[in-house]
Design an enzyme around this catalytic site. Sequence first.
Site, PDB file in Angstrom:
ATOM      1  N   ARG A 173      -4.016   8.659  -5.872  1.00  0.00           N
ATOM      2  CA  ARG A 173      -4.564   7.685  -6.909  1.00  0.00           C
ATOM      3  C   ARG A 173      -4.555   8.263  -8.277  1.00  0.00           C
ATOM      4  O   ARG A 173      -4.918   9.567  -8.299  1.00  0.00           O
ATOM      5  CB  ARG A 173      -6.190   7.372  -6.355  1.00  0.00           C
ATOM      6  CG  ARG A 173      -6.223   6.510  -5.800  1.00  0.00           C
ATOM      7  CD  ARG A 173      -5.999   4.832  -5.672  1.00  0.00           C
ATOM      8  NE  ARG A 173      -6.959   4.197  -6.465  1.00  0.00           N
ATOM      9  CZ  ARG A 173      -7.935   3.708  -6.066  1.00  0.00           C
ATOM     10  NH1 ARG A 173      -7.963   3.748  -4.654  1.00  0.00           N
ATOM     11  NH2 ARG A 173      -8.814   3.048  -6.826  1.00  0.00           N
ATOM     12  N   ARG A 187     -16.651   0.807  -1.189  1.00  0.00           N
ATOM     13  CA  ARG A 187     -15.916   0.482  -0.314  1.00  0.00           C
ATOM     14  C   ARG A 187     -16.293  -0.924   0.367  1.00  0.00           C
ATOM     15  O   ARG A 187     -17.685  -0.767   0.846  1.00  0.00           O
ATOM     16  CB  ARG A 187     -15.754   1.434   0.805  1.00  0.00           C
ATOM     17  CG  ARG A 187     -14.710   1.468   1.702  1.00  0.00           C
ATOM     18  CD  ARG A 187     -14.883   2.687   2.777  1.00  0.00           C
ATOM     19  NE  ARG A 187     -14.687   3.887   2.318  1.00  0.00           N
ATOM     20  CZ  ARG A 187     -13.682   4.462   2.081  1.00  0.00           C
ATOM     21  NH1 ARG A 187     -12.649   3.897   2.252  1.00  0.00           N
ATOM     22  NH2 ARG A 187     -13.625   5.888   1.609  1.00  0.00           N
ATOM     23  N   LYS A 199       0.877  -1.101   0.055  1.00  0.00           N
ATOM     24  CA  LYS A 199      -0.207   0.000  -0.022  1.00  0.00           C
ATOM     25  C   LYS A 199       1.094   1.326  -0.144  1.00  0.00           C
ATOM     26  O   LYS A 199       1.507   1.452   0.881  1.00  0.00           O
ATOM     27  CB  LYS A 199      -0.819   0.156   1.313  1.00  0.00           C
ATOM     28  CG  LYS A 199      -1.875   1.051   1.258  1.00  0.00           C
ATOM     29  CD  LYS A 199      -2.908   1.372   2.319  1.00  0.00           C
ATOM     30  CE  LYS A 199      -3.818   2.491   2.188  1.00  0.00           C
ATOM     31  NZ  LYS A 199      -3.280   3.792   1.391  1.00  0.00           N
ATOM     32  N   GLU A 242      -1.300   4.082  -8.139  1.00  0.00           N
ATOM     33  CA  GLU A 242      -0.869   4.961  -7.157  1.00  0.00           C
ATOM     34  C   GLU A 242       0.279   5.963  -7.833  1.00  0.00           C
ATOM     35  O   GLU A 242       1.495   5.181  -8.030  1.00  0.00           O
ATOM     36  CB  GLU A 242      -0.682   4.457  -6.059  1.00  0.00           C
ATOM     37  CG  GLU A 242      -0.821   5.470  -4.860  1.00  0.00           C
ATOM     38  CD  GLU A 242      -1.860   5.598  -4.066  1.00  0.00           C
ATOM     39  OE1 GLU A 242      -1.974   6.254  -3.143  1.00  0.00           O
ATOM     40  OE2 GLU A 242      -2.947   4.959  -4.417  1.00  0.00           O
ATOM     41  N   LYS A 286      -7.268  -2.918   3.833  1.00  0.00           N
ATOM     42  CA  LYS A 286      -5.818  -2.370   4.238  1.00  0.00           C
ATOM     43  C   LYS A 286      -5.303  -2.363   5.645  1.00  0.00           C
ATOM     44  O   LYS A 286      -6.249  -2.502   6.629  1.00  0.00           O
ATOM     45  CB  LYS A 286      -5.806  -0.748   3.791  1.00  0.00           C
ATOM     46  CG  LYS A 286      -6.889   0.259   4.646  1.00  0.00           C
ATOM     47  CD  LYS A 286      -6.620   1.547   4.107  1.00  0.00           C
ATOM     48  CE  LYS A 286      -7.853   2.401   4.382  1.00  0.00           C
ATOM     49  NZ  LYS A 286      -8.219   3.678   3.765  1.00  0.00           N
TER      50      LYS A 286
END
Length: 568
Positions: free
Chosen positions: A261, A425, A256, A306, A431
């Site tokens: 983004r 979501r 991560k 990302e 995460k």
Amino acid sequence: MTSFREFAETCQAIEKISSTIDTTSRVADLLKKVDVEELPIATHFIMSEVFPAWSGEQLGIGTSLLYVSLSKASGMPVKSIESLIRTTGDIGDTALLILKEKRKNQVTFSSFFEEQPELSITEVYNRFKIASEASGKGSQDIKIKNLQFLFTSSTPREAKYISRLALEELRIGVGEGVVRDAIAKAFSVPVDVVEHAFMVTNDLGIVAATAKDGGVEALESLGIEINRPIKMMLSQISPDIVADIKEMKEAAIEWKFDGARVQVHKAGDSVMLFSRKLENVTNSLPDLVEIIRKHVKAESAILDGEAVAVDENGRPRAFQEILKRFRRKYDVEEKALGIPIQLNLFDIMYLNGKTLIDLPLIERRKALESCVESSVEDSKSISVDKQVITGDLDLIEKIYKEALDAGHEGVMVKNPNSFYSPGKRGKNWLKKKPLMETLDLVVVGAEWGFGRRANLLGSYTVACYDPKTLRFLQVGKVGTGLTDDQLKELTEILSGLMEGGEAGGIFAIRPKIVLEIAFEEIQKSPNYDSGFALRFPRFIRIRDDKDPEEADTIQRIGKVYSQQLKRL
């Protein structure tokens, strides 16, 4: 053409309704009455939008300009308008009162026989469009002239909603969920078909017009299009990552990154880049455009990734550094040399004419790897994020520590069989980060500081989001953790968002700015309308990459509170 009066009457009726079902019915009634050509406009209007979010078009009308326009239309001095707003707390109610008074004073014998032409929804949109496109010298005059026309041509009730639309805040509690259900009800099509059409178009205006014109078959034919960005799939923090991995049996583990983004749209040599908020940032990132042209070997593709600002050793720099690149409009090449970017791609939604969001992650991953070429040397600027599919908890912990050692945030834990769900979501993307708890909250109030902070807004009332009521609910005040530069930056931003009056030293702020806030714990509290309060909140950073509606929800606040109780 549909009259704006019809729209205003619907808004007024909805303001008096508390039931979501009844609100949906009123919106459905409106959509049925509107001509198909005007449906995209009416659909966005009822959601407090003038333009679809993906278009990148900005209305660019602030409160000051609105006050001047209302002053010119009514003859009331700007200072008197500002004073009245401090009483009403709302620009719409203020416009209603002012124009009611003006109409009362203008009544003459001949006016009883004069019929004022009705404003149409299209006319209101066209005037907003002209105002939005005005730039350079004289642009303010053009904006004021068109707003003044709308106010002088409208009834007091219409003016109420025109003024709110100008700030894109109708305050009637109608969001995407209500409109989605209203489209299904109005045109007798299944909700899930409407939902999927919205996912691939990211435009309920297009969906409404298509549903009215062609029904289910037409909706099912809609697909993703290059250069029309779709919402990005979102992740959530897992309260028990071990249990979640065991439930999946095997999980796709990825690093991560603490970056921004980016949604990449490529068609031949044409490349467009969109931020998390779906803003077109192509011109700010010319180096990234060239990297994509060179390494993405597809005729057409939409990719998710990302962008991370890196130092000379390839290690990630602070999150705010990448935002400097995204915001940049001038001296772009110079800034690119000073803040190089690494693009880490991790998903693909469209490839060579085919929509891929309904394929499982493992299939999308193969498609992504097939169209991105990069050597070890190239990986300093572009790479496909490393992914390991495993249920081995020790291996996952090892990958997690490697990510932290490399300067990244942690790991993503994804369901390998999950579809790409735009804007959603859920448990398919989780995460895992170090334990310090943070929340993304919206600034809804601010007060001037004292002493060294006397000329700065030094304390901010922050709020979570309630997706059911579309309201922002206060959870506390934050004033620690900010540098002098950050205080100055926030003062400059928030000064332009003040609305209504001062209550107890606190100015109301239009909910536009998202802050990441750390805290020690969440407590029950009667002092805030959320019913909760943050203990020892501390500012971490501004989340320029997030819209207010992406802030943490009241449901998440309640969940964190419940988890705290379990740990006691």
